[in-house]
Design an enzyme around this catalytic site. Structure first.
Site, short mmCIF file in Angstrom:
data_model
loop_
_atom_site.label_atom_id
_atom_site.label_comp_id
_atom_site.label_asym_id
_atom_site.label_seq_id
_atom_site.Cartn_x
_atom_site.Cartn_y
_atom_site.Cartn_z
N ASP A 134 44.62 42.36 45.90
CA ASP A 134 43.19 42.61 45.65
C ASP A 134 42.35 41.41 46.10
O ASP A 134 41.13 41.53 46.25
CB ASP A 134 42.95 42.82 44.15
CG ASP A 134 42.81 44.29 43.77
OD1 ASP A 134 42.35 45.07 44.62
OD2 ASP A 134 43.13 44.63 42.62
N LYS B 11 44.70 55.31 46.26
CA LYS B 11 45.46 54.17 46.78
C LYS B 11 46.91 54.58 47.04
O LYS B 11 47.51 54.22 48.05
CB LYS B 11 45.38 52.99 45.80
CG LYS B 11 44.00 52.34 45.78
CD LYS B 11 43.82 51.34 44.64
CE LYS B 11 42.36 50.87 44.59
NZ LYS B 11 42.10 49.91 43.51
N GLN C 237 44.42 47.80 38.02
CA GLN C 237 43.14 48.50 38.19
C GLN C 237 42.16 48.07 37.10
O GLN C 237 42.50 48.06 35.92
CB GLN C 237 43.38 50.02 38.17
CG GLN C 237 42.14 50.85 38.49
CD GLN C 237 41.62 50.67 39.92
OE1 GLN C 237 42.38 50.33 40.82
NE2 GLN C 237 40.34 50.88 40.11
N1 GUN Z 1 38.12 48.61 40.08
C1 GUN Z 1 37.13 48.91 40.96
N2 GUN Z 1 37.42 48.43 42.19
C2 GUN Z 1 38.61 47.81 42.08
C3 GUN Z 1 39.45 47.13 43.01
O1 GUN Z 1 39.14 46.97 44.20
N3 GUN Z 1 40.61 46.65 42.51
C4 GUN Z 1 40.96 46.77 41.20
N4 GUN Z 1 42.12 46.23 40.82
N5 GUN Z 1 40.22 47.39 40.32
C5 GUN Z 1 39.04 47.92 40.75
#
Ligand code: GUN
Length: 292
Positions: free
Chosen positions: A119, A52, A96
């Site tokens: 998100d 990311k 996350q």
């Molecule tokens: N863990 C797995 N996929 C995601 C996501 O898209 N966002 C977040 N914050 N955690 C994750």
């Protein structure tokens, strides 16, 4: 059969975002800023967050990483969220997931200001998405819509079967594909672990989205010739063939299913790269104050 190249589409979308950011900066605005909170050292989460942050650089965004050890308390995490909520220099942020067991994940998600929830996990964004109001879309469903759009795959009046009813994929995707829009206007069926007719439903589907997290679940005898198959699965299966010791495996028995399909996404290189791009799109919208 045509392979849906999520990696190539993702690269293209990132370039489009970078061009938008360059225009913002040329107008005297600052570049969007995404912050990420990472708790602990789980290998998967480390990789996702690193990707990311790399994507932010490609898009021309500012990014910050806030790390906590596994032992962080819920109160400390809530305090960090509160700081980010109030920081005018941060346009959007993510925490996350998953989080350690002693932390209430839902409480954390709901503590995030929905106007910075890139998100799209906050109930306000989920609800607004559901009734068709401007919102931050959940990343994986948004990435799937973008792939359907870029490959001009028809959805109106088509039967879409979604396998899996998770809050971050199955449920929001079902909603989005029912919208009076493109991609949308589909007849959507969601099947799950209690469904007794998964094979029959799949055999009637024009589009199958596999999002249950069971490697190679969808077999060739469950797919109508000419169907489109979207594979959301990313299970890390141990493998001796890779340096990392595991191989990302989708929910589709790809070799057997692919020859029957009009379009299919591979794993890796299909939906996965689009998920990060959706986060980048939401961050651009947050930076431009285009949603809230
Ligand atoms: N863990 C797995 N996929 C995601 C996501 O898209 N966002 C977040 N914050 N955690 C994750």
């Amino acid at each position: 059969m045509q392979l849906i190249d999520g990696k190539a589409v993702a690269e293209q979308v990132k370039q489009e975002i970078a061009a938008e950011v360059a225009k913002m900066v040329a107008r005297g605005q600052r570049a969007p800023h995404l912050a990420a909170i990472l708790v602990g050292h789980d290998g998967g989460s480390e990789t996702y967050v690193a990707n990311k942050i790399k994507a932010c650089a490609v898009c021309g965004f500012k990014s910050s990483l806030i790390r906590f050890e596994e032992t962080v308390t819920e109160a400390e995490l809530l305090e960090a969220i509160d700081r980010l909520n109030r920081d005018e220099g941060v346009d959007g942020f993510i925490v996350q997931l998953p989080l350690p067991k002693h932390i209430d994940e839902q409480k954390i998600v709901e503590a995030i200001d929905y106007r910075k929830d890139v998100d799209g996990f906050h109930p306000v964004n989920v609800g607004r998405t559901c009734i068709g109001l401007p919102s931050f879309l959940s990343a994986t469903p948004a990435g799937i819509l973008e792939l359907l759009r870029r490959y001009h795959i028809e959805t109106a009046g088509r039967h879409v079967v979604i396998i899996g009813r998770s809050n971050i994929v199955g449920k929001p995707l079902a909603n989005l594909l029912m919208r009076k829009d493109y991609p949308g206007n589909a007849t959507v069926t969601v099947v799950h672990s209690y469904s007794s007719d998964i094979k029959e439903q799949c055999l009637s589907a024009d589009i199958i989205v596999c999002a249950l997290g069971r490697p190679r679940f969808l077999k060739a005898d469950m797919v109508k010739p000419g169907a489109t198959v979207i594979d959301v699965g990313t299970t890390r299966v141990p493998s001796e063939q890779t340096k990392s010791g595991f191989k990302l495996t989708g929910d589709v028995d790809f070799e057997a299913v692919a020859p029957k399909c009009a379009y299919i996404t591979p794993v890796p290189g299909g939906v996965g790269p689009m998920t990060i791009v959706s986060l980048m799109k939401n961050t651009l919208l947050a930076g431009s104050k285009a949603v809230f």
